[in-house]
Design an enzyme around this catalytic site. Structure first.
Site, PDB file in Angstrom:
ATOM      1  N   ARG A   1       0.853  -1.194   0.000  1.00  0.00           N
ATOM      2  CA  ARG A   1       0.000   0.000   0.000  1.00  0.00           C
ATOM      3  C   ARG A   1       0.883   1.236   0.000  1.00  0.00           C
ATOM      4  NH1 ARG A   1      -3.044  -3.431  -1.097  1.00  0.00           N
ATOM      5  NH2 ARG A   1      -5.039  -3.989  -0.123  1.00  0.00           N
TER       6      ARG A   1
ATOM      7  N   ASP B   1      -8.210 -10.824  -0.125  1.00  0.00           N
ATOM      8  CA  ASP B   1      -8.330 -11.516   1.161  1.00  0.00           C
ATOM      9  C   ASP B   1      -9.159 -12.789   1.034  1.00  0.00           C
ATOM     10  OD1 ASP B   1      -6.975  -9.305   2.277  1.00  0.00           O
ATOM     11  OD2 ASP B   1      -8.876  -8.238   2.473  1.00  0.00           O
TER      12      ASP B   1
END
Length: 341
Positions: free
Chosen positions: A170, A282
């Site tokens: 990120r 995820d």
């Protein structure tokens, strides 16, 4: 007895305008909860595992609401430390057509930022556990949390627990240089590495040839070399790479590859029309862990993980609200979407 899986990270309050409204148009924001490792825990609880999510949350009502959001789906929250003043927030604006989705973080100073080693008894947490999962988002929060991650990885190895990590770079949280330095140390303890088209390049400078994620061009063969380089550098037992071809914000092609140290396994490709893509990676991780712990062979493992993630893209919110049977049916070839009655 259900197999015990531990995940560690931050769960945040997600605030999103209704439908496809932009932030500047919105007069109301829907409130849900989510976060990389929490999303994985929910997936695994849905699949029947004893999924335990570890974090730190404030003792006030908003912190309790985050805990309740996990308990609702069967996640064990008994190892969550309480303290600090705030729950991290992220704002999500859903993209459409050629306008991409946008995330704005408001998470500095959240409870997990203030966590210390004394908040977590890793020896107790890993007692009887079979798997530990974390992502590159968690050590990106600050140096203290990165150190806690390292303690967790070392404790997991001492307890004989399999360790998986989704690199999940990120750029709003840290630089590529810092990510490479910190993740390079953590990855020494990782057995199963999960990455997407960009992560290996951003974090470790390992690039796939003839690939441009901005134009949706993915050279599947090039990722064989990426996976092998990752495994050779860190000694990973397995490397899984998700392959997203973005045709627009709403329509993606989705597939993945698994390298098991000797052979490469590619999944079938799904053409997805997206309802909500946050948590897609995820849900892939959750599917991969589920299939691995259930003893699936490599091809069946990557098919299950990709099918689980494909279904997540049709579900609102961070959490993947699907069952083992639904994933198995799609992985087995039933992609018709016909009404079941």
């Amino acid at each position: 007895m259900a197999k015990k899986v531990i995940t560690f990270g931050e769960i945040m309050l997600r605030l999103a305008p209704e439908g496809y409204y932009r932030f500047v148009q919105a007069e109301t924001f829907g409130a849900t909860y989510g976060g990389g490792e929490a999303n994985v825990a929910v997936s695994l609880a849905n699949y029947g595992f004893d999924a335990k999510f570890v974090t730190k949350l404030p003792a006030h009502e908003i912190g309790q609401a985050a805990v309740n959001s996990l308990r609702k789906y069967g996640v064990d929250t008994s190892y969550i430390a309480r303290g600090g003043d705030r729950v991290g927030i992220y704002f999500l604006e859903k993209g459409a057509s050629q306008r991409p989705s946008k995330v704005i973080y408001d998470r500095a100073g959240s409870s997990i930022y203030t966590a210390s080693s004394s908040d977590f008894d890793w020896k107790e947490i890993f007692d009887g556990a079979e798997w530990f999962h974390f992502t590159g988002i968690t050590p990106a929060l600050n140096d203290d949390v990165a150190a806690i991650c390292l303690e967790a990885c070392k404790a997991a190895k001492e307890a004989g627990v399999m360790v998986s990590c989704d690199l999940n770079y990120r750029n709003k949280l840290w630089s590529k240089e810092k990510a490479g330095q910190v993740m390079g140390e953590l990855c020494k303890y990782v057995d199963v590495c999960i990455a997407n088209e960009e992560d290996a390049s951003d974090v470790f400078g390992i690039k796939a040839a003839d690939t441009d994620v901005t134009t949706g061009t993915v050279n599947h063969e090039g990722y064989k070399d990426v996976a092998k380089q990752l495994a050779d550098r860190f000694g990973f037992k397995k490397v899984a790479i998700t392959l997203r071809e973005s045709l627009s914000a709403n329509d993606n092609n989705w597939s993945a590859m698994l390298y098991d140290g000797s052979d490469y396994f590619f999944s079938k490709k799904y053409k997805m029309h997206i309802v909500d893509r946050v948590g897609g990676g995820d849900s892939f991780g959750g599917g991969l862990i589920c299939a691995s712990l259930n003893g699936y062979d490599s091809q069946a493992t990557i098919e299950f993980a990709v099918a689980a993630s494909c279904l997540k893209h049709s579900v609102e919110g961070d959490f993947n609200m699907v069952s083992m049977d639904e994933v198995a049916k799609l992985a087995g070839g039933d992609a018709s979407g016909r009404v079941q009655r």
